[in-house]
Design an enzyme around this catalytic site. Structure first.
Site, PDB file in Angstrom:
ATOM      1  N   THR A  30       0.830  -1.212   0.000  1.00 55.74           N
ATOM      2  CA  THR A  30       0.000   0.000   0.000  1.00 55.74           C
ATOM      3  C   THR A  30       0.857   1.252   0.000  1.00 55.74           C
ATOM      4  O   THR A  30       0.518   2.256  -0.640  1.00 55.74           O
ATOM      5  CB  THR A  30      -0.922   0.004   1.232  1.00 55.74           C
ATOM      6  OG1 THR A  30      -1.555  -1.261   1.335  1.00 55.74           O
ATOM      7  CG2 THR A  30      -1.975   1.084   1.117  1.00 55.74           C
ATOM      8  N   TYR A  47     -13.168  -2.737   1.866  1.00 58.12           N
ATOM      9  CA  TYR A  47     -14.480  -2.177   1.521  1.00 58.12           C
ATOM     10  C   TYR A  47     -15.607  -3.211   1.574  1.00 58.12           C
ATOM     11  O   TYR A  47     -16.680  -2.927   2.100  1.00 58.12           O
ATOM     12  CB  TYR A  47     -14.472  -1.504   0.138  1.00 58.12           C
ATOM     13  CG  TYR A  47     -15.743  -0.724  -0.133  1.00 58.12           C
ATOM     14  CD1 TYR A  47     -15.920   0.536   0.425  1.00 58.12           C
ATOM     15  CD2 TYR A  47     -16.760  -1.259  -0.901  1.00 58.12           C
ATOM     16  CE1 TYR A  47     -17.093   1.242   0.214  1.00 58.12           C
ATOM     17  CE2 TYR A  47     -17.936  -0.564  -1.124  1.00 58.12           C
ATOM     18  CZ  TYR A  47     -18.099   0.689  -0.559  1.00 58.12           C
ATOM     19  OH  TYR A  47     -19.274   1.387  -0.764  1.00 58.12           O
ATOM     20  N   TYR A 104      -2.093 -10.134   5.383  1.00 62.18           N
ATOM     21  CA  TYR A 104      -1.872  -8.757   5.825  1.00 62.18           C
ATOM     22  C   TYR A 104      -3.164  -8.243   6.431  1.00 62.18           C
ATOM     23  O   TYR A 104      -4.145  -8.017   5.725  1.00 62.18           O
ATOM     24  CB  TYR A 104      -1.413  -7.897   4.645  1.00 62.18           C
ATOM     25  CG  TYR A 104      -1.110  -6.450   4.970  1.00 62.18           C
ATOM     26  CD1 TYR A 104      -0.938  -6.002   6.274  1.00 62.18           C
ATOM     27  CD2 TYR A 104      -0.984  -5.511   3.946  1.00 62.18           C
ATOM     28  CE1 TYR A 104      -0.660  -4.672   6.559  1.00 62.18           C
ATOM     29  CE2 TYR A 104      -0.700  -4.180   4.207  1.00 62.18           C
ATOM     30  CZ  TYR A 104      -0.549  -3.769   5.521  1.00 62.18           C
ATOM     31  OH  TYR A 104      -0.278  -2.448   5.792  1.00 62.18           O
ATOM     32  N   ARG A 131      -7.347   0.289   7.188  1.00 64.35           N
ATOM     33  CA  ARG A 131      -7.520   0.543   5.755  1.00 64.35           C
ATOM     34  C   ARG A 131      -8.644  -0.292   5.149  1.00 64.35           C
ATOM     35  O   ARG A 131      -9.312   0.154   4.219  1.00 64.35           O
ATOM     36  CB  ARG A 131      -6.211   0.259   5.001  1.00 64.35           C
ATOM     37  CG  ARG A 131      -5.146   1.336   5.180  1.00 64.35           C
ATOM     38  CD  ARG A 131      -3.956   1.051   4.262  1.00 64.35           C
ATOM     39  NE  ARG A 131      -2.924   2.079   4.368  1.00 64.35           N
ATOM     40  CZ  ARG A 131      -2.875   3.180   3.629  1.00 64.35           C
ATOM     41  NH1 ARG A 131      -3.819   3.434   2.745  1.00 64.35           N
ATOM     42  NH2 ARG A 131      -1.890   4.036   3.777  1.00 64.35           N
ATOM     43  N   LYS A 140       1.517 -10.247   8.265  1.00 68.16           N
ATOM     44  CA  LYS A 140       1.869  -8.892   8.669  1.00 68.16           C
ATOM     45  C   LYS A 140       0.673  -8.360   9.435  1.00 68.16           C
ATOM     46  O   LYS A 140      -0.414  -8.185   8.867  1.00 68.16           O
ATOM     47  CB  LYS A 140       2.171  -8.016   7.453  1.00 68.16           C
ATOM     48  CG  LYS A 140       2.449  -6.554   7.804  1.00 68.16           C
ATOM     49  CD  LYS A 140       2.652  -5.698   6.553  1.00 68.16           C
ATOM     50  CE  LYS A 140       2.854  -4.228   6.917  1.00 68.16           C
ATOM     51  NZ  LYS A 140       2.992  -3.374   5.706  1.00 68.16           N
ATOM     52  N   ILE A 186       7.439  -5.380   8.786  1.00 69.44           N
ATOM     53  CA  ILE A 186       7.455  -4.792   7.445  1.00 69.44           C
ATOM     54  C   ILE A 186       7.099  -3.332   7.650  1.00 69.44           C
ATOM     55  O   ILE A 186       5.978  -2.995   8.004  1.00 69.44           O
ATOM     56  CB  ILE A 186       6.485  -5.502   6.493  1.00 69.44           C
ATOM     57  CG1 ILE A 186       6.959  -6.941   6.261  1.00 69.44           C
ATOM     58  CG2 ILE A 186       6.396  -4.753   5.161  1.00 69.44           C
ATOM     59  CD1 ILE A 186       6.001  -7.781   5.420  1.00 69.44           C
TER      60      ILE A 186
END
Length: 295
Positions: free
Chosen positions: A49, A112, A138, A143, A167, A209
């Site tokens: 991202t 979303y 992840y 987000r 992650k 990360i």
């Protein structure tokens, strides 16, 4: 697939530099790769991202992956980000992207759509079956709008071949400890929250990360290495120097913050693709002041 050795330590979610006209700046990208690896970063994560992947074309993604392989060479592993909210489109991406030299694929939870925990499980099960490389989950609910619970992560880790790690960026230490308690021995667990890395290492996580490693690679990797060695007095002293940076990096948004740092260091042009815009003048001044006192 055991990634706990090969991806232990500091990975960097590398930015995508752009020229003033908005094209991918490959000269700056090569300089960034060298800057990070020369200052102790253990591996490169491209097309995360932080790399503004929602604004990159498929051809640009392919070119960036191949360029990154070439410039990293045999100096470090490369992890490639392949994420989204259309499961079967991602299956096509896994087949179409040049992943032969990747150590793993990092794939964010669907954003979303807000699937249930069962939907998240089935999504990753399909990706794992289609991927030529091990999948690193992840979890970044800030987000995506949906947290992947520890029970779902552990179910994937134990039941689905080719799911090799996570992650974790839910900003939740208890959730991290639940995963660490129940994980299989081979399962990599790294942080995605730079400001929580120190306590997460104390809990037993394998590294990070990082966004901060883009612009402060030496200081940040020294902190991570001290934490992995359980030298927490040293790690805390280093982390104390980074606390203000964590706030500045995410004060407005990511990657505007880290690009502001990198531009101040003279490593890239301060260019983002819409809908992202550079830091405000006020925030950029704070970045400059921080870097001045750090030096």
């Amino acid at each position: 697939m055991d990634l706990r050795h090969s991806l232990r330590g500091t990975g960097v979610a590398i930015v995508t530099p752009f020229t003033a006209s908005g094209e991918v700046d490959y000269t700056a990208l090569e300089n960034l790769i060298n800057f990070q690896l020369n200052n102790g970063v253990n591996y490169i994560v491209t097309l995360g991202t932080t790399g503004e992947t929602p604004t990159l074309s498929k051809e640009e993604k392919k070119d960036i992956i191949l360029f990154t392989y070439e410039k990293v060479g045999n100096r470090a592993p490369v992890v490639v980000g392949v994420g989204g909210n259309n499961t079967y489109e991602l299956v096509k991406d896994l087949a179409g992207l040049p992943l032969d030299k990747a150590a793993a694929v990092l794939s964010a939870c669907p954003y979303y759509n807000k699937p249930t925990q069962e939907g998240i499980f089935q999504h990753y099960k399909v990706l794992a079956g289609a991927s030529p490389k091990p999948i690193i989950l992840y979890n970044v609910p800030g987000r995506t709008g949906r947290n992947m619970e520890a029970s779902t992560t552990l179910r994937l880790a134990h039941e689905v071949p080719n799911i090799a790690g996570i992650k974790e960026a839910a900003n939740n230490l208890v959730q991290c400890m639940q995963m660490l308690k129940g994980r299989p021995d081979h399962f990599l667990i790294v942080s995605g929250d730079d400001d929580l890395v120190l306590p997460q290492l104390a809990c037993g996580m394998d590294g990070v990360i990082s966004v901060a490693a883009n612009c402060l690679p030496k200081l940040f990797t020294q902190m991570v290495n001290a934490g992995l060695a359980f030298d927490f007095a040293k790690a805390k002293a280093l982390n104390d120097q980074l606390l203000e940076a964590y706030s500045l990096l995410f004060a407005e948004n990511n990657p505007a913050g880290v690009k502001g740092f990198l531009a101040e260091l003279g490593l890239i042009q301060n260019t983002l693709r819409l809908p992202m815009v550079p830091l405000t003048h006020e925030s950029q001044q704070k970045v400059a002041a921080y870097l001045k006192q750090l030096s």
